[in-house]
Design a protein around this motif. Structure first.
Motif, mmCIF file in Angstrom:
data_model
loop_
_atom_site.group_PDB
_atom_site.id
_atom_site.type_symbol
_atom_site.label_atom_id
_atom_site.label_comp_id
_atom_site.label_asym_id
_atom_site.label_seq_id
_atom_site.Cartn_x
_atom_site.Cartn_y
_atom_site.Cartn_z
ATOM 1 N N ASP A 1 0.628 -1.190 -0.010
ATOM 2 C CA ASP A 1 -0.169 0.022 0.038
ATOM 3 C C ASP A 1 0.865 1.100 0.041
ATOM 4 O O ASP A 1 0.337 2.506 0.086
ATOM 5 N N GLY A 2 2.079 1.083 0.301
ATOM 6 C CA GLY A 2 2.898 2.358 0.035
ATOM 7 C C GLY A 2 3.256 2.953 1.273
ATOM 8 O O GLY A 2 3.851 4.189 1.398
ATOM 9 N N ARG A 3 2.326 2.599 2.224
ATOM 10 C CA ARG A 3 2.644 3.378 3.564
ATOM 11 C C ARG A 3 3.772 2.958 4.585
ATOM 12 O O ARG A 3 4.009 1.719 4.574
ATOM 13 N N LYS A 4 4.673 3.817 5.050
ATOM 14 C CA LYS A 4 5.828 3.371 5.691
ATOM 15 C C LYS A 4 5.207 2.990 7.070
ATOM 16 O O LYS A 4 4.306 3.641 7.663
ATOM 17 N N ARG A 5 5.981 2.001 7.819
ATOM 18 C CA ARG A 5 5.624 1.285 8.945
ATOM 19 C C ARG A 5 7.023 1.316 9.764
ATOM 20 O O ARG A 5 8.057 1.105 9.261
ATOM 21 N N PRO A 6 7.043 1.327 10.956
ATOM 22 C CA PRO A 6 8.164 0.697 11.991
ATOM 23 C C PRO A 6 8.272 -0.602 11.764
ATOM 24 O O PRO A 6 7.144 -1.348 11.503
ATOM 25 N N PRO A 7 9.405 -1.089 12.035
ATOM 26 C CA PRO A 7 9.639 -2.733 11.955
ATOM 27 C C PRO A 7 8.757 -3.418 12.862
ATOM 28 O O PRO A 7 8.428 -2.732 13.844
ATOM 29 N N ASN A 8 8.458 -4.532 12.631
ATOM 30 C CA ASN A 8 7.717 -5.476 13.440
ATOM 31 C C ASN A 8 8.450 -5.723 14.720
ATOM 32 O O ASN A 8 9.688 -5.664 14.789
ATOM 33 N N PRO A 9 7.897 -6.107 15.901
ATOM 34 C CA PRO A 9 8.593 -6.364 16.946
ATOM 35 C C PRO A 9 9.659 -7.425 16.745
ATOM 36 O O PRO A 9 9.497 -8.440 16.060
ATOM 37 N N MET A 10 10.724 -7.620 17.367
ATOM 38 C CA MET A 10 11.770 -8.523 17.386
ATOM 39 C C MET A 10 11.199 -9.930 17.168
ATOM 40 O O MET A 10 11.887 -10.850 16.357
ATOM 41 N N PRO A 11 10.391 -10.273 18.217
ATOM 42 C CA PRO A 11 10.011 -11.773 18.026
ATOM 43 C C PRO A 11 9.072 -12.295 16.710
ATOM 44 O O PRO A 11 9.570 -13.092 16.224
ATOM 45 N N MET A 12 8.512 -11.183 16.302
ATOM 46 C CA MET A 12 7.856 -11.442 14.854
ATOM 47 C C MET A 12 9.039 -11.270 13.659
ATOM 48 O O MET A 12 8.915 -12.366 12.778
ATOM 49 N N LEU A 13 10.077 -10.538 13.856
ATOM 50 C CA LEU A 13 11.129 -10.650 12.789
ATOM 51 C C LEU A 13 11.592 -12.050 12.799
ATOM 52 O O LEU A 13 12.200 -12.486 11.863
ATOM 53 N N GLU A 14 12.048 -12.512 14.154
ATOM 54 C CA GLU A 14 12.471 -13.817 14.342
ATOM 55 C C GLU A 14 11.924 -15.017 13.516
ATOM 56 O O GLU A 14 12.389 -15.825 12.906
ATOM 57 N N GLN A 15 10.531 -14.744 13.916
ATOM 58 C CA GLN A 15 9.690 -15.876 13.377
ATOM 59 C C GLN A 15 9.614 -15.945 11.895
ATOM 60 O O GLN A 15 9.812 -16.885 11.160
ATOM 61 N N CYS A 16 9.451 -14.667 11.418
ATOM 62 C CA CYS A 16 9.521 -14.505 9.830
ATOM 63 C C CYS A 16 10.883 -15.384 9.306
ATOM 64 O O CYS A 16 10.693 -16.060 8.134
ATOM 65 N N MET A 17 12.079 -15.109 9.777
ATOM 66 C CA MET A 17 13.319 -15.212 9.274
ATOM 67 C C MET A 17 13.246 -16.914 9.466
ATOM 68 O O MET A 17 14.178 -17.899 8.685
#
Length: 206
Positions: A60-76
């Motif tokens: 959608d083109g809207r800037k957002r802050p990064p997800n919380p670290m646990p979510m980033l880790e789960q994605c990777m």
């Protein structure tokens, strides 16, 4: 745009590097694209992906802050589960932090950080080094000597695991851009980073 970008080397890959982006730029930023190309030229298969907040921004083109670290880790973690063969985790800045925290857990052969955020710029007291004091698998950090997230004199004072390898790119900033007066180019430093990463991967395989 597909959710994953793969850079295949010309021949049989020596390993796969799962490469995560930094906080502010997507997986296909000029830096990420140049780095992936330089790595694949070294015989490394590079798989780039995006964290949920960046994928949403692409939609959608809207800037957002990064997800919380646990979510980033789960994605990777989920991306790593989809990779077969010899795996290394890697990343730029924030992505490097996630990779270094997860590599041992997912059974990666090692991790490679391209510009590690040792601390926020201007806030050297807020270090992000606890997990680097005892690493569970081979690790390499490639850092510019002018990086505001961690310069040589600062990093030298940290109690890092002696097994953690550090390679300094002369005059490089956080995105490996050098001073014009250095006579170097960003492309040259990116290629140097890829050379060092390829040597690290080759050594880790032995």
């Amino acid at each position: 745009m597909q959710s994953v970008l793969t850079d295949q080397p010309a021949g049989e890959p020596r390993a796969t590097l799962l490469l995560a982006h930094g906080a502010g730029a997507p997986m296909d930023s000029p830096f990420m694209t140049q780095l992936a190309a330089a790595l694949s030229a070294q015989g490394i298969k590079v798989v780039r992906f995006e964290f949920p907040y960046m994928a949403a921004r692409r939609d959608d083109g809207r800037k957002r802050p990064p997800n919380p670290m646990p979510m980033l880790e789960q994605c990777m973690r989920e991306q790593a589960a989809g990779v077969s063969g010899r795996l290394f985790l890697g990343g730029k800045s924030m992505g490097a932090r996630v990779a270094s925290q997860l590599a041992a857990e997912v059974g990666a052969a090692g991790f490679i950080c391209f510009g590690y955020p040792f601390h926020p710029p201007g806030k050297p007291e807020r270090t992000r080094i606890e997990h680097l004091q005892q690493i569970g698998c081979p690790g390499l950090i490639v850092q510019g000597t002018r990086d505001p997230f961690g310069k040589p004199d600062e990093v030298a004072a940290y109690p890092l695991d002696p097994a953690l390898q550090l390679h300094w790119l002369e005059s490089g900033e956080h995105d490996f851009r050098p001073l014009k007066s250095s006579g170097l180019t960003q492309q040259a430093l990116i290629e140097e980073a890829a050379d060092v990463a390829a040597a690290f991967i080759a050594a880790a395989e032995r």
